[in-house]
Enzyme design. Sequence first.
Site, PDB file in Angstrom:
ATOM      1  CB  SER A   1     -37.809 -37.654  48.534  1.00 35.63           C
ATOM      2  OG  SER A   1     -37.995 -38.670  49.620  1.00 35.63           O
TER       3      SER A   1
ATOM      4  CG  HIS B   1     -34.558 -40.886  53.950  1.00 35.68           C
ATOM      5  ND1 HIS B   1     -34.076 -39.609  54.814  1.00 35.68           N
ATOM      6  CD2 HIS B   1     -35.573 -40.147  53.185  1.00 35.68           C
ATOM      7  CE1 HIS B   1     -34.813 -38.491  54.388  1.00 35.68           C
ATOM      8  NE2 HIS B   1     -35.635 -38.752  53.647  1.00 35.68           N
TER       9      HIS B   1
ATOM     10  CG  ASN C   1     -36.276 -34.587  50.671  1.00 31.42           C
ATOM     11  OD1 ASN C   1     -35.804 -33.399  51.142  1.00 31.42           O
ATOM     12  ND2 ASN C   1     -36.956 -35.076  50.139  1.00 31.42           N
ATOM     13  CE1 TYR C   2     -28.711 -33.422  50.434  1.00 33.64           C
ATOM     14  CE2 TYR C   2     -28.765 -35.601  49.293  1.00 33.64           C
ATOM     15  CZ  TYR C   2     -28.403 -34.768  50.419  1.00 33.64           C
ATOM     16  OH  TYR C   2     -27.454 -35.423  51.175  1.00 33.64           O
ATOM     17  NE  ARG C   3     -36.520 -30.268  52.697  1.00 33.18           N
ATOM     18  CZ  ARG C   3     -35.926 -30.815  53.617  1.00 33.18           C
ATOM     19  NH1 ARG C   3     -35.180 -31.900  52.964  1.00 33.18           N
ATOM     20  NH2 ARG C   3     -35.690 -30.664  54.645  1.00 33.18           N
TER      21      ARG C   3
ATOM     22  N   GLY D   1     -53.524 -31.397  45.886  1.00 33.76           N
ATOM     23  CA  GLY D   1     -53.129 -31.871  44.913  1.00 33.76           C
ATOM     24  C   GLY D   1     -51.994 -32.702  45.005  1.00 33.76           C
ATOM     25  CB  SER D   2     -49.847 -33.736  47.604  1.00 33.32           C
ATOM     26  OG  SER D   2     -49.246 -32.671  47.846  1.00 33.32           O
TER      27      SER D   2
END
Length: 497
Positions: free
Chosen positions: A288, A302, A304-306, A455-456
């Site tokens: 991202s 911007h 983002n690839y997921r 936990g992020s």
Amino acid sequence: MQKSRHASAGRTVGEATCKTAYSYFSPTYDPLINWQLVDRYSCCRSVDKMTSLALCTINSSARSVARLCQVSRSAHGTADFHSFVARYSTLRKCAFLPGGKWSFIRAGTRQMSQASPGRISLGRYGKGVFLAAGAAAVTGVLAAGVSHFQRAEMATKISKVEEEEGNIRERCKSFMSVPVTDIKVLEQRKDAMSTRMEMLIMETQAAFCKALEEVDGGTFRVDRWSRKEGGGGISCVMQDGKVFEKAGVNVSVVFGNLTEEAAKQMRSRGKVLKGKDGKLPFCAMGVSSVIHPKNPHIPTVHFNYRYFEIEEADGTKQWWFGGGTDLTPVYIDLEDATHFHKTLKEACDKHHPKYYPDFKKWCDNYFYIRHRGETRGIGGIFFDDMDSPNQEEVFNFVKSCAKTVVPCYLPIVYKHLNDSFTPEEKDWQQVRRGRYVEFNLVYDRGVKFGLATPGSRIESILMSLPLTARWEYMHEPTKGTKEAKMMEVLRNPKEWI
């Protein structure tokens, strides 16, 4: 004696010029070609024999285009960039031929065509294409470069074979950091989609960071972080640069058990998730980036690839891909918008003719600030929960999209690099940044998921926010101004190509 002096001068100019050209095409930025197999100064020896060729003089304008060539080569390869040069009119000044030779071309005329992967076929050349003494000199340049073409082509094929075979350890050498997953583990399961996706997002991060460093002159701070629940990430951030106020390119690879809040969010999108004993093991990874330039004439971008994978109670796995790329300018530039959308459309069209129109509309709908009644920017493409027709085809589509992030944005940055701006234009940029913040904190799905995942890393999640922004009470631009035209587009999304 006179001839000797001319030859010596030609050799000096030729070597200096070719070394300069080569510096813009360092191996760091071109993973497709192993320059160690290529004699980088073979063009100098050709110049030594043909001192009259003005090809050996690269002015400052050509150097700027050289950087653009380097930027596009790192993501697309040589052949794709020539087609890009041909259509982006502000850049039609020169083209770089394999073998270190420059060809000056007329603006608005396509001089090259793509023949086959790894090869370039020279199109028809009109008068004034080469700044050369005569036809014999041109012939000499082409003949002298034959072995250089062949060797570069050979190196390209070797690199492509290695990539297809999954030479993970070699590919990792070009990354901003070692991958989140141990390299030995990646090698052991090199055919798994999770491994292939992690390699893709690491490569995307490295290519974009290095392209931004080239234009800014600064360096990214690279932070590795780990998550006790499983996995971690690599955050690359550059702040207060010459061009970018804040530039962030993050990779995350996390796994563990999905929280009920996150599972609820997914079920609301139609996902049927059946856990065991209330647990849903998952693996999620992505790259991202959000870039906030200082100059209001350079847009924010911007992407983002997921990839997401969930294991259900019976051991079966659900998987899907998501992502997109979108542009948020402060002022409308028709050429920029057309170039940006056309680059994305070409990537989509390689896979399905409906992808671009469908995902463009999805992007306009997704990046919509409902409480303001306006879009965040001029869009791009956006898709989510993509799990058909099959995993391999979707992955290849995502890979094509990821490879556009440099060529769709960096040419726009270079175009506006030295644009002047007024304090009023800077204030308008700050107001628009305020809208960007509102969308990310109120609506963005990735931010919501990150905040709901134990936990992020909060610093990485909020990396998308600019260093500075502005909110003015009841702000409305004056009718007939550039700012008012921008608002008209944001309130009524349009087709750009």
